[in-house]
Design an enzyme around this catalytic site. Sequence first.
Site, PDB file in Angstrom:
ATOM      1  N   CYS A   1       0.816  -1.225   0.000  1.00 34.10           N
ATOM      2  CA  CYS A   1       0.000   0.000   0.000  1.00 34.10           C
ATOM      3  C   CYS A   1       0.845   1.267   0.000  1.00 34.10           C
ATOM      4  O   CYS A   1       0.315   2.360  -0.186  1.00 34.10           O
ATOM      5  CB  CYS A   1      -0.941  -0.018   1.188  1.00 34.10           C
ATOM      6  SG  CYS A   1      -1.903  -1.537   1.247  1.00 34.10           S
TER       7      CYS A   1
ATOM      8  N   CYS B   1     -13.238  -0.352   7.834  1.00 37.17           N
ATOM      9  CA  CYS B   1     -12.292  -0.773   6.791  1.00 37.17           C
ATOM     10  C   CYS B   1     -12.403   0.111   5.562  1.00 37.17           C
ATOM     11  O   CYS B   1     -13.503   0.454   5.130  1.00 37.17           O
ATOM     12  CB  CYS B   1     -12.595  -2.203   6.356  1.00 37.17           C
ATOM     13  SG  CYS B   1     -12.697  -3.391   7.713  1.00 37.17           S
TER      14      CYS B   1
ATOM     15  N   LYS C   1     -10.291   5.742   3.746  1.00 40.61           N
ATOM     16  CA  LYS C   1     -11.626   5.221   4.059  1.00 40.61           C
ATOM     17  C   LYS C   1     -12.696   5.757   3.116  1.00 40.61           C
ATOM     18  O   LYS C   1     -13.516   4.995   2.618  1.00 40.61           O
ATOM     19  CB  LYS C   1     -11.986   5.551   5.517  1.00 40.61           C
ATOM     20  CG  LYS C   1     -13.413   5.212   5.893  1.00 40.61           C
ATOM     21  CD  LYS C   1     -13.629   3.696   5.889  1.00 40.61           C
ATOM     22  CE  LYS C   1     -15.096   3.314   5.930  1.00 40.61           C
ATOM     23  NZ  LYS C   1     -15.752   3.403   4.614  1.00 40.61           N
TER      24      LYS C   1
ATOM     25  N   HIS D   1      -8.885   3.669  -1.704  1.00 36.64           N
ATOM     26  CA  HIS D   1      -7.526   3.160  -1.511  1.00 36.64           C
ATOM     27  C   HIS D   1      -7.102   2.253  -2.660  1.00 36.64           C
ATOM     28  O   HIS D   1      -6.973   1.040  -2.495  1.00 36.64           O
ATOM     29  CB  HIS D   1      -7.471   2.424  -0.165  1.00 36.64           C
ATOM     30  CG  HIS D   1      -6.115   1.917   0.219  1.00 36.64           C
ATOM     31  ND1 HIS D   1      -4.937   2.496  -0.197  1.00 36.64           N
ATOM     32  CD2 HIS D   1      -5.748   0.860   1.003  1.00 36.64           C
ATOM     33  CE1 HIS D   1      -3.911   1.817   0.315  1.00 36.64           C
ATOM     34  NE2 HIS D   1      -4.377   0.821   1.029  1.00 36.64           N
TER      35      HIS D   1
END
Lengths: 391, 136
Positions: A85, A212, A334, A338
């Site tokens: 990430c 998440c 969020k 992402h």
Amino acid sequence: MRKVAAVGVGMTKFSGKQDKTVVELFAEAAIDAINEANLKPKDIQALFMGNALGDFAEGQAQPQAFAADYIGAHHIPANKYENACASSTAAFRDAFLWVASGFYDIVLVGGAETAAKMGTPLATRTFAMASDSRYEYPCGITFPGVFALIAHLYAKKYSIPLEKLKQQMAQVTVNSHYYGARNPKAQFQKEITVDDVLTSFMVCQPLQLYDCCPFSDGGSAIVLVSEEKAKKLTQKPVYVAGVGQASAGNLLSQKEYLPRIRSRELAAEQSYKMSGLSPKDIDVIELHDCFSIATIVALDSLGFFEYGKSGEAVEKGETRIGGKIAVNPSGGLKAKGHPIGATGTAQVYEIVRQLRGECGERQVEGAKTGMTDTLGGDGGTLCNVILQRGW
Amino acid sequence: MEHKLNFKQYSEALKENKLLGLKCKQCGDITVPPKIACGKCYGTDLDIVELSGKGKIQTFTTVFVPPEGREDECPYVIVLVELDEGPWIMGNLTGIDPNKVNMEIMGKSVKMGHAVFPGDKFSAGEEARPVFSLGT
């Protein structure tokens, strides 16, 4: 080392599954960044691209070469960064170093990902590849699983009743959605409530769906140039004041520190030291809120609040615009989304625009210094960038 | 440099319920899972030791959204266990209702068994992992 400035930024809308490829998403953001910098693709001397899972999402390895060709930057050196990430922040740091060293004057750095395209089961499987395939994945670890383990550790270490911590975590999400609703490029542009978070389905105990970040598609790009070039290209250069990067082994090997992420402490220290700044100098930060608990853990380690106190600070509004430190005015991972390979340079995109005062309803008034924080895997890569107004 | 203990050897031993680690001849620290250098002092003169497989649960989660290919195992509990010898290790927890597990299990004593992940199209073949149960 020479001073290096961001003189053009671009970002696609972040979204769920859509029709464009990794190369196309990258190119969209790249051309916007190049145009904003008043340059042409042929002016770009090298390309640094973050992409983590193109192989699995589209059967596309080395998208960076095709991206360079596609945008008209023919035959330039092009490298891909895979740091889970944190891929495009690792790319950004290297792009910065190449310009700072004097080797290049004008480079393009960015990233793209089509993670939503994979669907939840395959995306969950491939994201878990950033954990240890030998000593963690056989147990069925997933990405939310990692932060669920950390959430329970955090509650215990700082003696915060889990229900209380979950309220604080839910407030993190509510804040993200509040700002996402004010960002036209965010994947989710809808406000939600603490109750919405606490009644969503359980993903990995204690993390529920709205704790998440989503799987996302998107691209982002930045043009970085030497100070000398920057002065000719723009009235509003944003300078890279500090960078930091550190690595760590699997979660087990971090036992001395957990729930602290040691790689973050080291990377942040490097970026503060290099810039000569400290947390109190930062007006706005885009930090790695892949899960609600991750924001709380990050705020502790970056030095904004005492260890164990960041959740309380979130509840008191100290992380909203106008509070002690404005956190994730873009909506963060969020709400903004992402697309992992694009995330780091999308954080830089937001900070550059905040420093230029271009963020409308979500503008942090008078922001002069901003920071980004990007985490890859379970702390395997951690990168920080500090940016400052050059005018 | 040769590996004193590699993943394959570690995984094969786990299949016999043996948890192997490495003891550093220089500092005496125990490294498990294995690394090519001691996790504490980075020394490379290491001896293979068999560990007790006993320890205490440090943290846990129950997974309700599985990765592709592991749908049949769901829900399942993952734990981080601090072994009596010091290191932390990841495993699953069995003998408990995954829907009812909560923070009260943190700190509880566990003993080790094992299970084998048969592998999928992405993995490098069969991989064993510890499976713990409550008790000493």
